[in-house]
Scaffold this motif. Structure first.
Motif, PDB file in Angstrom:
ATOM      1  N   VAL A 124      53.767  29.208  12.128  1.00 53.79           N
ATOM      2  CA  VAL A 124      52.821  30.299  11.870  1.00 53.79           C
ATOM      3  C   VAL A 124      51.508  30.055  12.602  1.00 53.79           C
ATOM      4  CG1 VAL A 124      51.649  31.634  10.069  1.00 53.79           C
ATOM      5  CG2 VAL A 124      53.856  30.524   9.568  1.00 53.79           C
ATOM      6  N   VAL A 125      51.034  31.090  13.311  1.00 54.28           N
ATOM      7  CA  VAL A 125      49.743  31.032  14.001  1.00 54.28           C
ATOM      8  C   VAL A 125      48.990  32.333  13.725  1.00 54.28           C
ATOM      9  CG1 VAL A 125      50.662  29.556  15.835  1.00 54.28           C
ATOM     10  CG2 VAL A 125      50.629  32.039  16.159  1.00 54.28           C
ATOM     11  N   ARG A 126      47.700  32.316  13.990  1.00 50.88           N
ATOM     12  CA  ARG A 126      46.924  33.558  13.900  1.00 50.88           C
ATOM     13  C   ARG A 126      47.330  34.484  15.040  1.00 50.88           C
ATOM     14  NH1 ARG A 126      41.570  32.355  11.057  1.00 50.88           N
ATOM     15  NH2 ARG A 126      40.884  34.310  12.013  1.00 50.88           N
ATOM     16  N   SER A 143      49.871  21.493  11.033  1.00 54.28           N
ATOM     17  CA  SER A 143      50.441  20.912   9.814  1.00 54.28           C
ATOM     18  C   SER A 143      51.946  20.788   9.982  1.00 54.28           C
ATOM     19  CB  SER A 143      50.134  21.770   8.589  1.00 54.28           C
ATOM     20  OG  SER A 143      50.812  21.260   7.454  1.00 54.28           O
ATOM     21  N   MET A 144      52.449  19.585   9.691  1.00 57.93           N
ATOM     22  CA  MET A 144      53.874  19.284   9.792  1.00 57.93           C
ATOM     23  C   MET A 144      54.580  19.439   8.453  1.00 57.93           C
ATOM     24  SD  MET A 144      54.394  18.068  12.997  1.00 57.93           S
ATOM     25  CE  MET A 144      55.641  16.774  12.993  1.00 57.93           C
ATOM     26  N   GLY A 145      53.884  19.972   7.448  1.00 57.70           N
ATOM     27  CA  GLY A 145      54.455  20.067   6.117  1.00 57.70           C
ATOM     28  C   GLY A 145      54.094  18.855   5.279  1.00 57.70           C
ATOM     29  N   SER A 146      54.326  18.948   3.998  1.00 58.35           N
ATOM     30  CA  SER A 146      54.003  17.850   3.083  1.00 58.35           C
ATOM     31  C   SER A 146      54.845  16.616   3.409  1.00 58.35           C
ATOM     32  CB  SER A 146      54.285  18.263   1.641  1.00 58.35           C
ATOM     33  OG  SER A 146      53.532  19.380   1.262  1.00 58.35           O
ATOM     34  N   GLU A 147      54.266  15.450   3.189  1.00 60.06           N
ATOM     35  CA  GLU A 147      55.039  14.223   3.315  1.00 60.06           C
ATOM     36  C   GLU A 147      56.151  14.248   2.275  1.00 60.06           C
ATOM     37  OE1 GLU A 147      52.597  10.782   3.082  1.00 60.06           O
ATOM     38  OE2 GLU A 147      51.295  11.380   4.746  1.00 60.06           O
ATOM     39  N   GLY A 148      57.356  13.892   2.689  1.00 59.84           N
ATOM     40  CA  GLY A 148      58.483  13.924   1.776  1.00 59.84           C
ATOM     41  C   GLY A 148      59.180  15.265   1.720  1.00 59.84           C
ATOM     42  N   SER A 149      58.923  16.102   2.730  1.00 60.41           N
ATOM     43  CA  SER A 149      59.569  17.418   2.772  1.00 60.41           C
ATOM     44  C   SER A 149      60.521  17.501   3.961  1.00 60.41           C
ATOM     45  CB  SER A 149      58.522  18.535   2.889  1.00 60.41           C
ATOM     46  OG  SER A 149      57.891  18.493   4.163  1.00 60.41           O
ATOM     47  N   SER A 150      61.444  18.467   3.892  1.00 62.76           N
ATOM     48  CA  SER A 150      62.326  18.700   5.038  1.00 62.76           C
ATOM     49  C   SER A 150      61.544  19.297   6.197  1.00 62.76           C
ATOM     50  CB  SER A 150      63.465  19.640   4.647  1.00 62.76           C
ATOM     51  OG  SER A 150      62.964  20.927   4.313  1.00 62.76           O
ATOM     52  N   ASP A 190      45.275  25.223  13.439  1.00 66.51           N
ATOM     53  CA  ASP A 190      45.700  26.135  14.497  1.00 66.51           C
ATOM     54  C   ASP A 190      47.106  26.686  14.276  1.00 66.51           C
ATOM     55  OD1 ASP A 190      43.344  25.825  16.245  1.00 66.51           O
ATOM     56  OD2 ASP A 190      44.045  23.746  16.405  1.00 66.51           O
ATOM     57  N   ALA A 191      47.938  25.910  13.596  1.00 69.50           N
ATOM     58  CA  ALA A 191      49.320  26.338  13.369  1.00 69.50           C
ATOM     59  C   ALA A 191      49.917  25.485  12.255  1.00 69.50           C
ATOM     60  CB  ALA A 191      50.153  26.188  14.646  1.00 69.50           C
ATOM     61  N   PHE A 192      50.976  26.007  11.660  1.00 72.05           N
ATOM     62  CA  PHE A 192      51.698  25.167  10.703  1.00 72.05           C
ATOM     63  C   PHE A 192      53.188  25.469  10.728  1.00 72.05           C
ATOM     64  CE2 PHE A 192      50.383  28.763   7.956  1.00 72.05           C
ATOM     65  CZ  PHE A 192      51.533  29.047   7.226  1.00 72.05           C
ATOM     66  N   PHE A 193      53.953  24.413  10.503  1.00 69.31           N
ATOM     67  CA  PHE A 193      55.397  24.531  10.363  1.00 69.31           C
ATOM     68  C   PHE A 193      55.736  24.818   8.907  1.00 69.31           C
ATOM     69  CE2 PHE A 193      55.174  22.078  14.256  1.00 69.31           C
ATOM     70  CZ  PHE A 193      56.297  22.455  14.978  1.00 69.31           C
TER      71      PHE A 193
END
Length: 318
Positions: A124-126, A143-150, A190-193
Motif C-alpha cells: 500500500v502506498v499513497r 513496514s514489513m508487518g509485525s514481527e512474528g507475522s506471515s 512511504d509504503a507497507f506490506f
C-alpha cells in the motif's frame, strides 16, 4: 443421588445439541483460546465471528479471542499450549516442526480444521506518491508487518525476488496493519506490506480517508511459486475492494484454521460443523468467509487434519 449427578453431567454435555451432530462433548477446563492477529485484521474479525457461532452451538464452551502478531506467533502459541485454535498463512507452515521442538511439544500436535480463504499480498502506498513498482521502494520507509507475522516472511521473499533483500536496501519498520495505515496517513511511512483477506478493515478505513494505490506484484509470483511452494498463486485484487483502487495483479496464499491435537475429537467435529453450518453468518461479519468450501477446505498441505475435522468431512462426503 449418583444417578441424578450422572444425568446432570449428560445434560451439560449435550445442551445446545443440533441434529444430526449430537455427540457428547468434552469441554476443556477454562475454555479455549483462539489466537487471531492484529487489531482490525481479518484474522481478528474471523475469530470474533467464530466466538459468536460457538456461543450458540456450544453454549457451555468458554471462548477467549486473543490478538497476536500473526501467523508465526500463532504457531508458537499452539505449540506451547497457549492457544487452542489459530489462523495462519500457508507460507508459514514450514515452521511447525521447529516451533514444536522449541516448545518441547510432541511432534504433530498442530493440526488443521480447514483451509478457510485466500489472502492477498498488498503493498500500500499513497496515490500521490511517485512509487509505481516494488523496485521503487529502495531507500524508502517501509513496514514489513509485525514481527512474528506471515507478512514479514512474504515481504522479505518479495524483496529478495526484486533484488532488494539486503537489510540496507529499505528503511525497515515492523508495524501492525493498523499502525502501518496510521503512519502512512501521517506521512511518516512511504509504503507497507500486508497479507490478508479482502477487504481488510484497516486498509479500507485508510482508503476512505486518504487516496491510496496498491503496487502490482504480478512479475514476482512465478518466482515465489518456484522457490517457496505452489501455494503462491497469481491473483487480482478487484477494483472497488478499496475506495478508488483499480484492479491490481498480485500474489495470493491460502490461510488455514488450525487446532491443537489436545482438543477432544468430538469438540473439533462440532466446531467444524459449526464453521460450515454458519458460513453465511460468518461471511456477514467477514466477507472472506464467503469462499469457504467443503471441497477445498481439506487442502491444508503439510498440516494434517485434526481427527475431529476429518470425521466431519467424511460425514458430509457425497
Amino acid at each position: 443421588m449418583v444417578a441424578l449427578a450422572i444425568a446432570a453431567v449428560g445434560m451439560v454435555a449435550l445442551r445446545g445439541c443440533r441434529e444430526p451432530v449430537c455427540d457428547p462433548v468434552h469441554y476443556p477446563p477454562g475454555g479455549i483460546r483462539i489466537s487471531t492477529g492484529g487489531v482490525d485484521g481479518v484474522y481478528e474479525a474471523y475469530g470474533q465471528a467464530l466466538e459468536d457461532v460457538f456461543h450458540d452451538e456450544l453454549p457451555d464452551l468458554t471462548v477467549h479471542v486473543d490478538n497476536s502478531s500473526g501467523s508465526v506467533d500463532n504457531l508458537g502459541r499452539l505449540a506451547a499450549g497457549r492457544a487452542d485454535l489459530a489462523f495462519i498463512s500457508a507460507d508459514t507452515a514450514f515452521k511447525v516442526p521447529t516451533l514444536e521442538q522449541q516448545a518441547g511439544a510432541p511432534a504433530g500436535r498442530i493440526r488443521a480444521i480447514a483451509r478457510v480463504y485466500d489472502e492477498y499480498v498488498q503493498v500500500v502506498v499513497r496515490r500521490d506518491s511517485t512509487l509505481q513498482a516494488l523496485s521503487d521502494l529502495r531507500g524508502k520507509r517501509v513496514s514489513m508487518g509485525s514481527e512474528g507475522s506471515s507478512v514479514e516472511i512474504t515481504a522479505q521473499r518479495l524483496l529478495d525476488a526484486a533484488g532488494m533483500g539486503n537489510e540496507k536496501d529499505i528503511l525497515r519498520r515492523s508495524y501492525s496493519v493498523k499502525e502501518s495505515a496510521r503512519q502512512l496517513a501521517n506521512g511518516t511511512l512511504d509504503a507497507f506490506f500486508w497479507v490478508g483477506g479482502l477487504p481488510t478493515e484497516a486498509v479500507a478505513e485508510l482508503a476512505s480517508a486518504l487516496p491510496i494505490r496498491l503496487l502490482p506484484l504480478e512479475q514476482y509470483v512465478e518466482t515465489l511459486h518456484r522457490q517457496y511452494g505452489s501455494f503462491y498463486q497469481l491473483a487480482t485484487v478487484p477494483a472497488g475492494t478499496y475506495a478508488g483502487v483499480g484492479d491490481t495483479r498480485t500474489a495470493a496464499v491460502p490461510s488455514y484454521l488450525l487446532a491443537s491435537l489436545r482438543l477432544d475429537d468430538d469438540l473439533v467435529f462440532r466446531m467444524t460443523s459449526s464453521l460450515f453450518t454458519h458460513r453465511q453468518r460468518i461471511s456477514e461479519a467477514v466477507p472472506s468467509g464467503r469462499v469457504l468450501d467443503v471441497r477445498s477446505a481439506i487442502s491444508t498441505a503439510s498440516i494434517p487434519l485434526h481427527p475431529g475435522a476429518m470425521r466431519y468431512y467424511r460425514s458430509v462426503k457425497p
